[in-house]
Design a protein around this motif. Sequence first.
Motif, PDB file in Angstrom:
ATOM      1  N   LYS A 364       5.733  15.924  44.202  1.00  0.00           N
ATOM      2  CA  LYS A 364       7.243  15.282  44.923  1.00  0.00           C
ATOM      3  C   LYS A 364       8.105  14.170  44.455  1.00  0.00           C
ATOM      4  CE  LYS A 364       3.899  17.559  48.658  1.00  0.00           C
ATOM      5  NZ  LYS A 364       3.288  16.742  49.777  1.00  0.00           N
ATOM      6  N   THR A 365       7.942  13.363  43.906  1.00  0.00           N
ATOM      7  CA  THR A 365       8.193  12.138  43.880  1.00  0.00           C
ATOM      8  C   THR A 365       9.872  12.487  42.455  1.00  0.00           C
ATOM      9  OG1 THR A 365       6.263  11.335  42.468  1.00  0.00           O
ATOM     10  CG2 THR A 365       6.174  10.687  44.429  1.00  0.00           C
ATOM     11  N   VAL A 366       9.300  13.921  42.274  1.00  0.00           N
ATOM     12  CA  VAL A 366      10.301  14.178  41.003  1.00  0.00           C
ATOM     13  C   VAL A 366      11.591  14.060  41.713  1.00  0.00           C
ATOM     14  CG1 VAL A 366      11.431  15.521  39.466  1.00  0.00           C
ATOM     15  CG2 VAL A 366       8.638  14.955  39.522  1.00  0.00           C
ATOM     16  N   SER A 367      13.087  13.158  41.205  1.00  0.00           N
ATOM     17  CA  SER A 367      14.248  13.227  41.978  1.00  0.00           C
ATOM     18  C   SER A 367      15.006  14.587  42.177  1.00  0.00           C
ATOM     19  CB  SER A 367      15.362  12.720  41.377  1.00  0.00           C
ATOM     20  OG  SER A 367      15.007  12.954  39.678  1.00  0.00           O
ATOM     21  N   ASN A 368      16.111  14.654  42.598  1.00  0.00           N
ATOM     22  CA  ASN A 368      16.291  15.756  42.556  1.00  0.00           C
ATOM     23  C   ASN A 368      17.256  16.510  41.821  1.00  0.00           C
ATOM     24  OD1 ASN A 368      15.623  15.818  45.119  1.00  0.00           O
ATOM     25  ND2 ASN A 368      17.361  15.362  46.389  1.00  0.00           N
ATOM     26  N   VAL A 369      18.235  15.317  40.707  1.00  0.00           N
ATOM     27  CA  VAL A 369      18.518  15.801  39.346  1.00  0.00           C
ATOM     28  C   VAL A 369      17.608  16.194  38.721  1.00  0.00           C
ATOM     29  CG1 VAL A 369      20.022  14.719  37.766  1.00  0.00           C
ATOM     30  CG2 VAL A 369      20.227  13.713  39.877  1.00  0.00           C
ATOM     31  N   ALA A 370      16.596  15.687  38.681  1.00  0.00           N
ATOM     32  CA  ALA A 370      15.484  16.245  37.570  1.00  0.00           C
ATOM     33  C   ALA A 370      14.873  17.402  37.450  1.00  0.00           C
ATOM     34  CB  ALA A 370      14.136  15.261  37.102  1.00  0.00           C
ATOM     35  N   GLN A 372      16.607  19.540  39.571  1.00  0.00           N
ATOM     36  CA  GLN A 372      17.970  20.756  39.264  1.00  0.00           C
ATOM     37  C   GLN A 372      17.885  20.818  38.285  1.00  0.00           C
ATOM     38  OE1 GLN A 372      20.945  18.507  41.122  1.00  0.00           O
ATOM     39  NE2 GLN A 372      19.480  18.700  43.158  1.00  0.00           N
ATOM     40  N   ALA A 373      17.833  20.289  37.123  1.00  0.00           N
ATOM     41  CA  ALA A 373      17.934  19.861  34.899  1.00  0.00           C
ATOM     42  C   ALA A 373      16.748  21.521  34.645  1.00  0.00           C
ATOM     43  CB  ALA A 373      18.139  18.931  34.920  1.00  0.00           C
ATOM     44  N   ILE A 374      15.373  21.037  34.968  1.00  0.00           N
ATOM     45  CA  ILE A 374      15.025  21.522  34.221  1.00  0.00           C
ATOM     46  C   ILE A 374      14.970  23.422  35.523  1.00  0.00           C
ATOM     47  CG2 ILE A 374      12.042  21.716  34.462  1.00  0.00           C
ATOM     48  CD1 ILE A 374      11.993  18.848  34.737  1.00  0.00           C
ATOM     49  N   ALA A 375      14.933  23.588  37.230  1.00  0.00           N
ATOM     50  CA  ALA A 375      14.819  24.911  36.561  1.00  0.00           C
ATOM     51  C   ALA A 375      16.560  25.266  36.730  1.00  0.00           C
ATOM     52  CB  ALA A 375      15.151  24.757  38.834  1.00  0.00           C
ATOM     53  N   GLY A 376      17.277  24.529  36.245  1.00  0.00           N
ATOM     54  CA  GLY A 376      18.514  25.570  36.236  1.00  0.00           C
ATOM     55  C   GLY A 376      19.292  25.546  37.297  1.00  0.00           C
ATOM     56  N   ILE A 377      19.099  25.301  38.145  1.00  0.00           N
ATOM     57  CA  ILE A 377      19.521  25.047  39.539  1.00  0.00           C
ATOM     58  C   ILE A 377      20.728  24.714  40.162  1.00  0.00           C
ATOM     59  CG2 ILE A 377      19.686  25.687  41.897  1.00  0.00           C
ATOM     60  CD1 ILE A 377      16.694  27.442  41.294  1.00  0.00           C
ATOM     61  N   MET A 378      21.598  24.245  40.494  1.00  0.00           N
ATOM     62  CA  MET A 378      23.205  23.938  40.343  1.00  0.00           C
ATOM     63  C   MET A 378      22.591  23.721  41.516  1.00  0.00           C
ATOM     64  SD  MET A 378      26.759  25.108  40.973  1.00  0.00           S
ATOM     65  CE  MET A 378      27.423  25.403  39.082  1.00  0.00           C
ATOM     66  N   PRO A 379      22.863  22.083  41.921  1.00  0.00           N
ATOM     67  CA  PRO A 379      23.205  21.590  42.921  1.00  0.00           C
ATOM     68  C   PRO A 379      23.789  22.206  44.066  1.00  0.00           C
ATOM     69  CG  PRO A 379      24.053  19.788  41.405  1.00  0.00           C
ATOM     70  CD  PRO A 379      23.840  20.800  41.128  1.00  0.00           C
ATOM     71  N   ILE A 380      23.361  22.249  45.637  1.00  0.00           N
ATOM     72  CA  ILE A 380      23.579  22.582  46.829  1.00  0.00           C
ATOM     73  C   ILE A 380      25.322  22.496  46.959  1.00  0.00           C
ATOM     74  CG2 ILE A 380      22.685  21.435  48.333  1.00  0.00           C
ATOM     75  CD1 ILE A 380      22.145  25.153  48.392  1.00  0.00           C
ATOM     76  N   LEU A 622      14.353  28.036  28.734  1.00  0.00           N
ATOM     77  CA  LEU A 622      13.303  26.807  29.312  1.00  0.00           C
ATOM     78  C   LEU A 622      12.449  27.797  30.746  1.00  0.00           C
ATOM     79  CD1 LEU A 622      11.410  24.531  29.447  1.00  0.00           C
ATOM     80  CD2 LEU A 622      13.546  23.239  30.432  1.00  0.00           C
ATOM     81  N   TRP A 623      11.404  27.900  30.320  1.00  0.00           N
ATOM     82  CA  TRP A 623      10.159  28.532  31.066  1.00  0.00           C
ATOM     83  C   TRP A 623       9.467  27.420  31.938  1.00  0.00           C
ATOM     84  CZ3 TRP A 623      10.189  34.215  32.187  1.00  0.00           C
ATOM     85  CH2 TRP A 623      11.260  34.742  31.210  1.00  0.00           C
ATOM     86  N   PRO A 624       9.568  26.578  32.650  1.00  0.00           N
ATOM     87  CA  PRO A 624       8.934  24.952  33.121  1.00  0.00           C
ATOM     88  C   PRO A 624       8.077  26.094  34.028  1.00  0.00           C
ATOM     89  CG  PRO A 624      10.968  25.365  34.760  1.00  0.00           C
ATOM     90  CD  PRO A 624      11.022  27.044  33.779  1.00  0.00           C
ATOM     91  N   ASN A 625       6.631  25.665  33.539  1.00  0.00           N
ATOM     92  CA  ASN A 625       5.013  25.673  34.980  1.00  0.00           C
ATOM     93  C   ASN A 625       4.645  24.360  35.095  1.00  0.00           C
ATOM     94  OD1 ASN A 625       4.243  25.030  32.491  1.00  0.00           O
ATOM     95  ND2 ASN A 625       3.523  27.030  31.555  1.00  0.00           N
ATOM     96  N   TYR A 626       3.614  24.125  35.690  1.00  0.00           N
ATOM     97  CA  TYR A 626       2.871  23.017  36.136  1.00  0.00           C
ATOM     98  C   TYR A 626       2.697  22.310  34.804  1.00  0.00           C
ATOM     99  CZ  TYR A 626      -1.159  19.986  38.047  1.00  0.00           C
ATOM    100  OH  TYR A 626      -1.680  19.309  39.102  1.00  0.00           O
ATOM    101  N   ILE A 627       2.338  22.531  33.235  1.00  0.00           N
ATOM    102  CA  ILE A 627       1.775  21.243  32.271  1.00  0.00           C
ATOM    103  C   ILE A 627       3.289  21.103  31.876  1.00  0.00           C
ATOM    104  CG2 ILE A 627       1.244  20.937  30.065  1.00  0.00           C
ATOM    105  CD1 ILE A 627      -0.918  21.340  32.496  1.00  0.00           C
ATOM    106  N   ILE A 628       4.407  22.055  31.946  1.00  0.00           N
ATOM    107  CA  ILE A 628       5.853  21.180  30.523  1.00  0.00           C
ATOM    108  C   ILE A 628       6.393  20.613  31.954  1.00  0.00           C
ATOM    109  CG2 ILE A 628       7.998  23.036  30.407  1.00  0.00           C
ATOM    110  CD1 ILE A 628       6.284  24.723  28.938  1.00  0.00           C
ATOM    111  N   THR A 629       6.481  20.847  33.083  1.00  0.00           N
ATOM    112  CA  THR A 629       7.246  19.536  33.857  1.00  0.00           C
ATOM    113  C   THR A 629       6.901  18.371  34.126  1.00  0.00           C
ATOM    114  OG1 THR A 629       7.662  21.755  35.580  1.00  0.00           O
ATOM    115  CG2 THR A 629       8.150  19.722  36.588  1.00  0.00           C
ATOM    116  N   GLN A 630       5.619  18.632  33.995  1.00  0.00           N
ATOM    117  CA  GLN A 630       4.652  17.284  33.916  1.00  0.00           C
ATOM    118  C   GLN A 630       5.305  16.070  32.782  1.00  0.00           C
ATOM    119  OE1 GLN A 630       0.099  16.333  34.813  1.00  0.00           O
ATOM    120  NE2 GLN A 630       0.323  18.745  35.296  1.00  0.00           N
ATOM    121  N   PHE A 631       5.303  16.696  31.653  1.00  0.00           N
ATOM    122  CA  PHE A 631       5.996  16.406  30.372  1.00  0.00           C
ATOM    123  C   PHE A 631       7.636  16.110  30.731  1.00  0.00           C
ATOM    124  CE2 PHE A 631       1.674  17.638  28.786  1.00  0.00           C
ATOM    125  CZ  PHE A 631       1.702  16.441  27.852  1.00  0.00           C
ATOM    126  N   LEU A 632       8.641  16.722  30.981  1.00  0.00           N
ATOM    127  CA  LEU A 632       9.836  16.945  31.282  1.00  0.00           C
ATOM    128  C   LEU A 632       9.913  15.507  32.347  1.00  0.00           C
ATOM    129  CD1 LEU A 632      10.647  20.442  30.932  1.00  0.00           C
ATOM    130  CD2 LEU A 632      11.121  18.677  29.524  1.00  0.00           C
TER     131      LEU A 632
END
Length: 687
Positions: A364-370, A372-380, A622-632
Amino acid sequence: MLFNKCLRLGSFPSSWKNAPIIAIPKADKSKHHFITGYRGISLLSIPGKCLEKLIMDRLNFHLESTGRIPRQQYGFTAGKYTADAIKAVTNYVHHNRQQGLKCCLLKLDIAGAFDNAWHPGLLERLWNLECPPNIFRTIQDFLRNRTASYKLGNVTISKQVTKGCPQGSVAGPTLWNIIISCLIEQLSNIPDLDIIVYADDIMIMLKGHSHSHILYTLQTALQNIEEWCQTQKLEIAQDKTALMPMYIRKRTEYNTHPTVIKWGLTDVSRLKYLGVMLDCKMNWFPHAQFLENKIIRLRNNLIRCSKASWGISYYHLLTMYNHAIFPVVSYAAEAWCQTISRTASIKLTQIQRSFLMFTIKSYKTVSNVAMQAIAGIMPIEQALHLIKDMKTVRRGLPTNAVLPKLKKTELPTRYGGIHPKDNSVTIGNSGTVIPANIQIFTDGSKTEKHVGAGMVAVENSMEIYTEARRLDNDCSVFHAKLLGIQMAVDWIQQQSKDKISHAIHVDSQAALFAIANKRTTQPIAVYIRKKIITLKKSTHISLNWVRGHTGIRGNERADYLAKIAANYKSTIAYNSIPMSRAKQLLENYYTNIWNATYINSEVAHHTKQFIPSIHHRLSISLWPNYIITQFLTNHSCFRTYLHRINKAPSPLCNCPEKSPQTARHLLTECSLYSTDRPCVLTTQTLP
């Protein structure tokens, strides 16, 4: 032959008038104990619906050619959508506010509009509109002696229908528009009043220098509506009727007015209209709350079947967001995203954040900027402006994106004025050359830097005319093929030779299908249709598909001419860019804004080490999951993170280096994992 006979006799077969009814429950479950909680859909005969379609095409042609379709009618009208009606309401409010006028909205709903349409009133309205006699007689017979049947278990009950338009019929929407057009004409004569109609949803907009003037106009409008309802045997649904004064604090003048009390009008500060939540201040925060309730309910249902380490994958969640979640949020965005308030914008960002967190399985503490970049989804915010500009550029209106090329975008074109019986263009699909006095071959070509079209006319095995034109570099081969056909049609028109057959051979089925489609909006295809329909009266023209590059001499010659036009620096004959190219330019524009915002942001420092730019993120798989997202994100059980949230006494790692334990340290430096670390994960190789 059967349909033509029905039209000549003004008869609609009785066997096609029976409608088995299927009861579809409405969304409000509290009404399922009453008949009003269900919507009855008529399962009509397929041949009967085909005949209805043919009749309605001719009736709509009559209404359009005589100018009998009011501009205030948005429902079931070609080229108009719900977003257009919403935008018309918001523009009316903003314009009056700029002029220093007061404004008020009145939303009316007809109770059981389609079910209670009075047949004699409909026929009288058709007569007043000077409906063609054969169409009038057919519709009159269509409404006569109709039956509806409902089957429950082994019991079937039938009843003769004396009113209403069958829900599920082709004719129902057009017939209702004819009924409601009478009310539009009456209310349009009232000064300081405008009306927007979408099916049975009626939005009455009032303006004036004072609230007393608005209330006087409201009283006049309600009297006209009451008289019209009595004439048409209809009623206003009071539970769905609401009055919303705009930009007002004290509502006593409205609440205590005799007209408001007499009609039982509810004074509200927000109302739902065509799927959006309008509010009296036009800041769209209630609409953002409305979207939040809807999206969170969908997200919570998805959470049940997807957790941090199991369940739906990132790819499927991304697909759900792009095709189910975001379309709900961006619905009618062109009407409200430009004037949205800051609080509403924050609410939309929170909606997107809740789904992004669930998609990439982040903390929950991850920023919106990070996120959006990891998911590859444009800001709303940028995504909504992108959708708005895509809708705006189709109308030829200025966009927020400053791109000179967008001014050359080809606009969808609709061509009217042709009777349905003449509005047909047939194409041949033989694949070979068909006989004709003059054979014409067309083709198009596209290279890396140039686009061209060519045509050649052959008579008695001799070339009598050739032509080649160049197109803008952003045009596609499809445009080049259509331009080749246009050159052929223009040349035929210039010849003015009657009773001579012309066969135009094309090796593109897509271009031919676009020309044959009655509802095509491609400008060149619409132009070709118009020319061919006009020329068919004096000469014989046939369009035929041939196989490309099979040794057909004329086709090879046209292809050669197209390549010559594409390679030489000649004058550009067609410089409009296709809509697909305009959308691509807009996507690149807003992606660049997103990239600049990401690079210049003061957060997501750790994520930028792995994803230096948005362009880099969109270019990789890039296919983020629970582990990859932690390292990113560096948000996990790393000591630096735990120390920051007061869960660890020290941020240092247990390795001999005693460096801060971050994700990058564990991946590239920590000696505790040196034997398990592959050679690629070194400090020198990582950015």
